[in-house]
Design an enzyme around this catalytic site. Structure first.
Site, PDB file in Angstrom:
ATOM      1  N   GLY A   1       0.804  -1.211   0.000  1.00 35.07           N
ATOM      2  CA  GLY A   1       0.000   0.000   0.000  1.00 35.07           C
ATOM      3  C   GLY A   1       0.837   1.262   0.000  1.00 35.07           C
ATOM      4  O   GLY A   1       0.451   2.283  -0.587  1.00 35.07           O
ATOM      5  N   ASP A   2       1.980   1.224   0.649  1.00 39.82           N
ATOM      6  CA  ASP A   2       2.858   2.390   0.689  1.00 39.82           C
ATOM      7  C   ASP A   2       3.512   2.653  -0.659  1.00 39.82           C
ATOM      8  O   ASP A   2       3.548   3.788  -1.144  1.00 39.82           O
ATOM      9  CB  ASP A   2       3.941   2.197   1.751  1.00 39.82           C
TER      10      ASP A   2
END
Length: 402
Positions: free
Chosen positions: A170-171
């Protein structure tokens, strides 16, 4: 003759963000030639500096994720630090931050103040949920974004729980969108005459970045009531497409999307008549009979060693790959021929191997970055350009400002 310049050469980025998503945006821009200065609090403390593995006291993640950056320390929460920051920002094109919504405003660094000191400044704000909405002030990490977007709902076995991968996907996805947004904002700004150039504020929600990857899911549910779920390594939209184990224990991913490729797969397996079997006549039929088809492919893979399976699949031009570990990727002859890994110079560990910049620009030589900086390692060089002599810098250091 190769040119050494890369497309973002001359762009200056001040990265005051922490952990991974927003800093990765700046790192990607650095890969494309931008000059990136990493700003930390005096004494460090960024969470990324403590994530495992830590080798001989040094966090590998920090050194690779912040590669190519200069490093300064500054406490913008202090009055002198804020004043120094506003002097500093006047000479940058982009500011990257990822504090909770409203944090910079509370520190007296709202957008109007930033633009009063540098009207051309592009400000990338990366948060979990965006600058507006009921969740705007919530904290978040990669796994929260993966859960909220629905990404984790797709990952795992059909009869098992949702899963996250052993990496903060997600990052880094948010970081990709951030770098793209910076490049787009620079293109728009720089197309105008200098007297008309104004900086944009970019509101990047990490949850929305992952949501954007899941293109058809909302429409699938809206039109058919289907909330796509977990299927292990299978693809529920095309078949066969799965991970299969060979006789000698290797794992292969095999994708035979489309009737022509499926027919060639049948040839590779020595089972050409399967291509005309009504159960497998087209993709829709293959999806309906997925269990039967997967069992056939799995049985063929189990009957062959990796080299035998690879030779047969290659001969029929079937898309496939052994599932690589990091060790396998480093040893892959294609990656070696392409120079897909580079050596980052590091003052503590000698060199660290890391992925090369992506993409390539034909006729240009990509930058060769060093590893991420020590906290404040470039203070003297940067603050001297602002007119601060050694004595002034030492006083600010003792006061905890830099």
């Amino acid at each position: 003759m190769e040119r050494h310049g890369y497309p973002l050469e001359g762009v200056r980025i001040l990265d005051m963000a922490t952990v991974l998503a927003a800093p990765f945006s700046a790192t990607l821009c650095g890969d494309l030639g931008a000059e990136v200065v990493k700003l930390e609090l005096p004494g460090g403390g960024d969470t990324l500096r403590s994530l495992a593995p830590v080798h001989q006291g040094h966090a590998i993640f920090w050194k690779t994720a912040n590669r190519g950056k200069q490093g300064i320390s500054l406490d913008v929460r202090k009055a002198e630090g804020r004043a120094l920051f506003l002097r500093l920002i006047a000479d940058f094109d982009v500011l990257v931050e990822n504090f909770r919504t409203g944090t910079l405003d509370r520190w007296g660094l709202d957008l109007a103040t930033l633009h009063a000191h540098n009207p051309r400044l592009i400000v990338l704000r990366v948060t979990g949920f965006g600058q507006t909405g009921p969740y705007a002030r919530r904290p978040g990490f990669a796994r929260i974004f993966e859960a909220m977007s629905g990404f984790a709902h797709l990952t795992g076995e059909a009869d098992g729980p949702p899963q996250h991968m052993n990496y903060p996907l997600g990052d880094v996805v948010a970081g990709l969108f951030g770098a793209f947004a910076i490049a787009a904002a620079l293109a728009e700004r720089n197309a105008l005459p200098a007297s008309e150039q104004r900086g944009l504020e970019i509101d990047l929600s990490a949850s929305e970045a992952l949501l954007r990857l899941l293109d058809p899911l909302a429409a699938e549910y809206e039109l058919g009531g289907l909330a796509r779920g977990r299927m292990g390594s299978r693809a529920g939209y095309t078949a066969p497409s799965n991970v299969y184990q060979t006789r000698d224990g290797a794992w292969l991913t095999v994708v035979a999307t489309g009737d022509a490729i499926f027919a060639r797969l049948c040839q590779a397996m020595g089972q050409a008549p399967l291509a005309s079997d009504p159960r497998f006549a087209d993709n829709a039929a293959r999806i309906r009979h997925l269990e039967d088809l997967d069992a056939i492919v799995a049985r063929w893979c189990r009957g062959n060693d990796l080299d035998q399976a690879a030779q047969a699949l290659s001969a029929q031009e079937i898309p496939f790959s052994k599932i690589h570990s990091a060790r396998d990727a480093l040893a892959d002859p294609h990656f070696a021929a392409r120079g897909s890994f580079i050596a980052l110079a590091d003052p503590d560990l000698g060199t660290l191997t890391a992925p090369a910049p992506v993409p390539r620009f034909t006729g240009r030589m990509a930058p060769s970055p060093r590893t991420g900086p020590a906290t404040g390692q470039d203070n003297a060089a940067i603050y001297t350009t602002l007119g601060l002599d050694a004595q002034q810098q030492e006083r600010l250091r003792l006061d905890g400002v830099i």
